[in-house]
Design an enzyme around this catalytic site. Structure first.
Site, short mmCIF file in Angstrom:
data_model
loop_
_atom_site.label_atom_id
_atom_site.label_comp_id
_atom_site.label_asym_id
_atom_site.label_seq_id
_atom_site.Cartn_x
_atom_site.Cartn_y
_atom_site.Cartn_z
N CYS A 164 -17.30 -38.43 20.38
CA CYS A 164 -16.12 -37.60 20.64
C CYS A 164 -15.54 -38.03 21.97
CB CYS A 164 -16.48 -36.12 20.66
SG CYS A 164 -15.09 -35.05 21.10
N CYS B 287 -7.29 -35.82 20.41
CA CYS B 287 -8.55 -36.46 20.00
C CYS B 287 -8.60 -37.81 20.72
CB CYS B 287 -8.60 -36.66 18.49
SG CYS B 287 -10.04 -37.60 17.93
#
Length: 249
Positions: free
Chosen positions: A192, A69
């Site tokens: 993101c 991530c």
């Protein structure tokens, strides 16, 4: 359990220290629940490591594990430097490999490493797509209008390809805007990191942008990306929100 709440470019995370690995999927789902828990896009567990500064376990909002991530890696680096007092130049182990990070007050730059894979463009559901893996898989669609973003369409593509789904608009050769539907959250998120990285890399690969750009996600918090020496670099601000203790249900 003592936890810390962090935000990075619109993504929010619950972070805690632990001394051993274990399955924390149920705990992650409980903590990340925005109605009955703390509320977050992801749960990060910081673990000791013999070779690197630390290792992490990363859990999505739904309790599933994720190899990587982007915004989470920046939040983790900020936490480990400011809370655990680790050197600002660090390296740590993720499911996608070793990540290098540099912390400078509230700014954190990470190297997402080399691009794992890129596939050829293809047509589906009336749009042109390309698949790029920046640690996790991302479908990317270049568009003229980000209002084209369709959650139901993204859901179909996510389910078929088991990938995150991104719509990107090129504003000029130095600036992109991106919207992302994230698997594990199963909805659009405010940002993101690995998704923005995939959008930038494909735009650069197709000679649409320079090797250093600004990207604006849905949150409006502008971040920087660069591609040099075959590595993808990502920099932006990280915010420590609060810390507290959590009693398990």
């Amino acid at each position: 359990m003592k936890f810390y709440k962090y935000c990075a470019s619109g993504n929010d995370f619950v972070i805690t220290n632990a001394d051993r690995k274990e399955d924390r999927s149920a705990l992650a789902k409980e903590l990340c629940n925005r109605y009955e828990g703390i509320g977050a896009d992801g749960f990060i567990v910081i673990l000791p490591h013999e070779k690197y500064d630390f290792e992490w376990e990363f859990y999505n909002n739904d309790g599933s594990r994720a190899a990587m991530c982007g915004n989470g890696s920046r939040a983790a680096a900020h936490f480990v430097h400011h809370i655990n007092k680790i050197n600002p130049n660090m390296s740590f182990l993720t499911g996608a490999g070793v990540i290098k990070a540099k912390v400078n007050q509230d700014k954190v730059e990470v190297s997402l490493g080399k691009i794992k894979s890129v596939q050829n463009t293809f047509e589906e559901l009336g749009k042109t797509w390309q698949l790029c893996n920046t640690g996790v898989p991302h479908l990317v669609h270049f568009c003229q209008n980000l209002d084209e973003f369709d959650t139901m369409l993204c859901q179909k593509m996510r389910q078929k390809y088991n990938a995150n789904v991104n719509f990107v608009k090129i504003l000029d050769e130095n600036h992109l805007k991106v919207r992302t539907y994230e698997r594990g959250v199963e909805d659009e998120t405010l940002a993101c990191g690995t998704g923005m990285g995939a959008c930038f890399y494909l735009a650069f690969l197709n000679k649409k942008v320079q090797n250093k750009v600004k990207i604006t996600p849905k949150s409006g918090e502008e971040v920087g990306f660069a591609y040099k020496n075959e590595e993808l670099f990502f920099e932006g601000k990280v915010k420590y929100c609060f810390e507290a203790n959590y009693n398990f249900s």
